[in-house]
Design a protein around this motif. Structure first.
Motif, PDB file in Angstrom:
ATOM      1  N   PRO A   1      -1.602  13.240  16.878  1.00  0.00           N
ATOM      2  CA  PRO A   1      -0.339  13.295  16.002  1.00  0.00           C
ATOM      3  C   PRO A   1       0.415  14.466  16.026  1.00  0.00           C
ATOM      4  O   PRO A   1       1.543  14.286  15.384  1.00  0.00           O
ATOM      5  CB  PRO A   1      -0.792  12.875  14.549  1.00  0.00           C
ATOM      6  N   HIS A   2      -0.069  15.515  16.226  1.00  0.00           N
ATOM      7  CA  HIS A   2       0.450  16.799  16.058  1.00  0.00           C
ATOM      8  C   HIS A   2       0.994  17.049  17.453  1.00  0.00           C
ATOM      9  O   HIS A   2       1.767  18.342  17.752  1.00  0.00           O
ATOM     10  CB  HIS A   2      -0.577  17.816  15.722  1.00  0.00           C
TER      11      HIS A   2
ATOM     12  N   VAL B   1       0.794  -1.283   0.052  1.00  0.00           N
ATOM     13  CA  VAL B   1      -0.065   0.097   0.044  1.00  0.00           C
ATOM     14  C   VAL B   1       1.013   1.175   0.193  1.00  0.00           C
ATOM     15  O   VAL B   1       1.940   1.410   0.825  1.00  0.00           O
ATOM     16  CB  VAL B   1      -1.012   0.144   1.243  1.00  0.00           C
ATOM     17  N   LEU B   2       0.695   2.235  -0.880  1.00  0.00           N
ATOM     18  CA  LEU B   2       1.691   3.359  -1.276  1.00  0.00           C
ATOM     19  C   LEU B   2       0.729   4.538  -0.617  1.00  0.00           C
ATOM     20  O   LEU B   2      -0.413   4.927  -0.949  1.00  0.00           O
ATOM     21  CB  LEU B   2       2.060   3.433  -2.481  1.00  0.00           C
ATOM     22  N   LEU B   3       1.371   5.381   0.350  1.00  0.00           N
ATOM     23  CA  LEU B   3       0.826   6.543   0.780  1.00  0.00           C
ATOM     24  C   LEU B   3       1.657   7.696   0.297  1.00  0.00           C
ATOM     25  O   LEU B   3       2.900   7.871   0.576  1.00  0.00           O
ATOM     26  CB  LEU B   3       0.857   6.480   2.306  1.00  0.00           C
TER      27      LEU B   3
ATOM     28  N   VAL C   1     -11.960  12.692  13.750  1.00  0.00           N
ATOM     29  CA  VAL C   1     -11.086  12.356  12.435  1.00  0.00           C
ATOM     30  C   VAL C   1     -10.671  13.498  11.507  1.00  0.00           C
ATOM     31  O   VAL C   1      -9.521  13.628  11.161  1.00  0.00           O
ATOM     32  CB  VAL C   1     -11.644  11.104  11.535  1.00  0.00           C
ATOM     33  N   LEU C   2     -11.438  14.461  11.587  1.00  0.00           N
ATOM     34  CA  LEU C   2     -11.265  15.566  10.804  1.00  0.00           C
ATOM     35  C   LEU C   2     -10.321  16.539  11.528  1.00  0.00           C
ATOM     36  O   LEU C   2      -9.487  17.378  10.831  1.00  0.00           O
ATOM     37  CB  LEU C   2     -12.693  16.589  10.379  1.00  0.00           C
ATOM     38  N   ALA C   3     -10.419  16.505  12.873  1.00  0.00           N
ATOM     39  CA  ALA C   3      -9.310  17.472  13.567  1.00  0.00           C
ATOM     40  C   ALA C   3      -8.061  16.770  13.524  1.00  0.00           C
ATOM     41  O   ALA C   3      -7.084  17.744  13.830  1.00  0.00           O
ATOM     42  CB  ALA C   3      -9.850  17.271  14.913  1.00  0.00           C
ATOM     43  N   GLN C   4      -7.902  15.800  13.149  1.00  0.00           N
ATOM     44  CA  GLN C   4      -6.540  15.242  12.702  1.00  0.00           C
ATOM     45  C   GLN C   4      -5.762  15.953  11.542  1.00  0.00           C
ATOM     46  O   GLN C   4      -4.535  15.873  11.253  1.00  0.00           O
ATOM     47  CB  GLN C   4      -6.550  13.698  12.388  1.00  0.00           C
ATOM     48  N   GLU C   5      -6.661  16.421  10.766  1.00  0.00           N
ATOM     49  CA  GLU C   5      -6.457  17.481   9.420  1.00  0.00           C
ATOM     50  C   GLU C   5      -5.619  16.612   8.701  1.00  0.00           C
ATOM     51  O   GLU C   5      -4.397  17.046   8.095  1.00  0.00           O
ATOM     52  CB  GLU C   5      -5.610  18.632  10.041  1.00  0.00           C
TER      53      GLU C   5
ATOM     54  N   SER D   1      -0.217   9.061  10.643  1.00  0.00           N
ATOM     55  CA  SER D   1      -1.141   9.556  11.288  1.00  0.00           C
ATOM     56  C   SER D   1      -1.177  11.107  10.805  1.00  0.00           C
ATOM     57  O   SER D   1      -2.621  11.704  10.998  1.00  0.00           O
ATOM     58  CB  SER D   1      -1.183   9.529  12.645  1.00  0.00           C
ATOM     59  N   ARG D   2      -0.452  11.837  10.287  1.00  0.00           N
ATOM     60  CA  ARG D   2      -0.553  13.218   9.643  1.00  0.00           C
ATOM     61  C   ARG D   2      -0.950  13.242   8.465  1.00  0.00           C
ATOM     62  O   ARG D   2      -1.529  14.328   7.887  1.00  0.00           O
ATOM     63  CB  ARG D   2       0.602  13.956   9.977  1.00  0.00           C
TER      64      ARG D   2
END
Length: 290
Positions: free
Chosen positions: A126-127, A82-84, A175-179, A98-99
């Motif tokens: 994550p931040h 799997v490529l990110l 999840v959205l707050a993870q940006e 996670s970012r």
């Protein structure tokens, strides 16, 4: 209409094809994955295009959740990768992943007594770091996430006091707050009534259209998926059976092939997009249920 819900209409403006040199945010190459040494899915090859709402569909046991888990790096591949953003996700540091990629699994557990604000704030982990603690940027990200999902007025409420639809919105807000630019969701409408299912899917479509997110979602309801998403991967027999780049490309022949039952195709009276209904009971259904 619930807070944050948008009318069930679509923006069918033609999309420009990706440049041949563009790197997709997420790609699967020769992937084989399964459990306890048994392969559930193999020979999977596809790319997730940026700014699209992609849905994984297929019969029970076809590997939808297994594939999503592999894409989220929760399940190691038996073969392939799997490529990110073009890099093997298995080799990337956890914080880097996670970012870029957020995940909402099935039926996540909420610690007792947690408020909505506290849960959404966890998306900022994550931040955080040894030399970077909670900041005004974190506060703003949480505020934006709650506003977009329509849960800002619930900030002080306990998560365990919310309805199923409200709770699901709060999880999505986390999840959205993870940006992250990419969000994976595993059956986000499970156990919700029809009104809340439509509400959640309309909100996800808005996140893609108006907020530039790339969403991959496992769903069971084909007709709801066709009214809200714009790309579809049908799984069957250990692989990707059909790939559709627009809901209008879905036909009765495709649906019948995937789910092993005859269906009739109709048009939704508002969107004009296809809707499918069975035209006979599956032969395996008990007589008492026909």
């Amino acid at each position: 209409m619930l807070s944050g819900q948008v009318p069930m209409t679509r923006d069918d403006t033609p999309r420009s094809p990706l440049s041949p040199f563009a790197v997709p945010p997420l790609a699967v190459e020769g992937l084989a994955v399964g459990h306890d040494g048994r392969r559930v899915l193999e020979r999977a090859d596809f790319q997730i295009e940026a700014g699209r709402f992609t849905v994984l569909l297929g019969p029970n046991g076809s590997g939808k959740s297994t594939l999503l888990a592999a894409m989220a790096r929760l399940l190691p591949p038996m073969a392939g990768s799997v490529l990110l953003d073009g890099a093997d996700i298995a080799r990337l540091p956890t914080r880097a992943v996670s970012r870029k990629l957020g995940l909402l699994p099935q039926q996540p557990l909420v610690p007792e007594g947690l408020s909505v604000f506290d849960l959404v704030s966890r998306g900022r982990f994550p931040h955080q770091g040894l030399f970077r603690q909670w900041s005004a940027a974190d506060e703003a990200a949480v505020g934006r996430a709650m506003a977009v999902t329509g849960v800002a007025d619930l900030a002080a409420r306990g998560v365990d006091s919310l309805s199923g639809g409200q709770r699901q919105r709060v999880w999505i807000a986390m999840v959205l707050a993870q940006e992250t630019p990419v969000i994976l969701l595993d059956e986000p409408t499970t156990f919700l009534d029809m009104r809340h299912q439509i509400d959640i899917l309309a909100m996800l479509a808005t996140l893609v259209r108006d907020h530039g997110r790339t969403i991959v979602c496992v769903l069971h309801d084909l007709n709801l998926a066709l009214q809200h998403a714009d790309r579809f991967l049908f799984l069957k027999g250990g692989g990707i059976r059909h790939r559709l780049d627009h809901p209008a490309a879905c036909t009765a022949a495709i649906v019948g092939d995937v789910f092993d039952m005859p269906v009739a195709g109709l048009s939704h009276p508002e969107t004009g997009l296809p809707v499918f209904v069975p035209i006979s009971a599956p032969t395996s259904m008990p007589v008492a249920c026909r």
